[in-house]
Design an enzyme around this catalytic site. Sequence first.
Site, short mmCIF file in Angstrom:
data_model
loop_
_atom_site.label_atom_id
_atom_site.label_comp_id
_atom_site.label_asym_id
_atom_site.label_seq_id
_atom_site.Cartn_x
_atom_site.Cartn_y
_atom_site.Cartn_z
N HIS A 176 6.39 -11.99 5.82
CA HIS A 176 6.19 -11.55 4.43
C HIS A 176 7.54 -11.27 3.79
O HIS A 176 8.48 -10.83 4.44
CB HIS A 176 5.29 -10.32 4.35
CG HIS A 176 5.68 -9.21 5.28
ND1 HIS A 176 5.39 -9.23 6.63
CD2 HIS A 176 6.35 -8.05 5.06
CE1 HIS A 176 5.86 -8.13 7.19
NE2 HIS A 176 6.45 -7.40 6.26
N ILE A 234 0.83 -1.21 0.00
CA ILE A 234 0.00 0.00 0.00
C ILE A 234 0.86 1.27 0.00
O ILE A 234 0.39 2.34 -0.36
CB ILE A 234 -0.96 -0.03 1.23
CG1 ILE A 234 -2.19 0.82 0.99
CG2 ILE A 234 -0.24 0.36 2.50
CD1 ILE A 234 -3.28 0.60 2.01
P1 AMP Z 1 7.19 -4.58 7.32
O1 AMP Z 1 7.49 -3.17 7.73
O2 AMP Z 1 8.35 -5.36 6.81
O3 AMP Z 1 6.41 -5.31 8.42
O4 AMP Z 1 6.23 -4.48 6.07
C1 AMP Z 1 4.86 -4.28 6.17
C2 AMP Z 1 4.42 -3.69 4.87
O5 AMP Z 1 3.00 -3.82 4.80
C3 AMP Z 1 4.74 -2.21 4.70
O6 AMP Z 1 5.57 -2.04 3.56
C4 AMP Z 1 3.37 -1.57 4.52
O7 AMP Z 1 3.39 -0.50 3.58
C5 AMP Z 1 2.53 -2.73 4.05
N1 AMP Z 1 1.11 -2.63 4.32
C6 AMP Z 1 0.51 -2.24 5.48
N2 AMP Z 1 -0.82 -2.30 5.35
C7 AMP Z 1 -1.08 -2.75 4.10
C8 AMP Z 1 -2.27 -3.03 3.36
N3 AMP Z 1 -3.48 -2.85 3.89
N4 AMP Z 1 -2.15 -3.45 2.07
C9 AMP Z 1 -0.93 -3.62 1.52
N5 AMP Z 1 0.22 -3.39 2.17
C10 AMP Z 1 0.15 -2.95 3.44
#
Ligand code: AMP
Length: 114
Positions: free
Chosen positions: A100, A32
């Site tokens: 992830h 996102i």
């Molecule tokens: P991390 O910081 O490695 O835990 O990565 C989490 C990622 O999830 C970040 O890059 C966020 O931008 C992404 N993220 C958070 N909420 C969403 C969402 N609803 N849809 C897609 N990506 C998201």
Amino acid sequence: MGGKTLFSKIIDREIPADIVYEDDECLAFRDINPQAPTHVLLIPKKPIAMVSEATVADTALLGMLLLKAGDVARQLGCEEAFRLVVNNGAGAGQTVFHLHIHILAGRPLGWPPG
Ligand code: AMP
């Protein structure tokens, strides 16, 4: 217990996402808040919080995720140059505690990473 993670809610279609790949074991969707022209998150459907909480029982799942990352990169047309990032723990920048793999591509990716 802790309840569903944000990403489990995306798996269950309780939260919308731009899904680019799905099979029985994993899901890939666009981040996102993209940090590159291509920024996709690949997650296992099994809610493992982070790499350090995976067990030997997850060996095949973890290996499969790397193979799928390559497949997704190919599908997105960035197989020539992409970076995989896995943040483990808040101190490493992890904000969603559902394992992830970030798939980043489409711009020069400097080294060392920040
Ligand atoms: P991390 O910081 O490695 O835990 O990565 C989490 C990622 O999830 C970040 O890059 C966020 O931008 C992404 N993220 C958070 N909420 C969403 C969402 N609803 N849809 C897609 N990506 C998201």
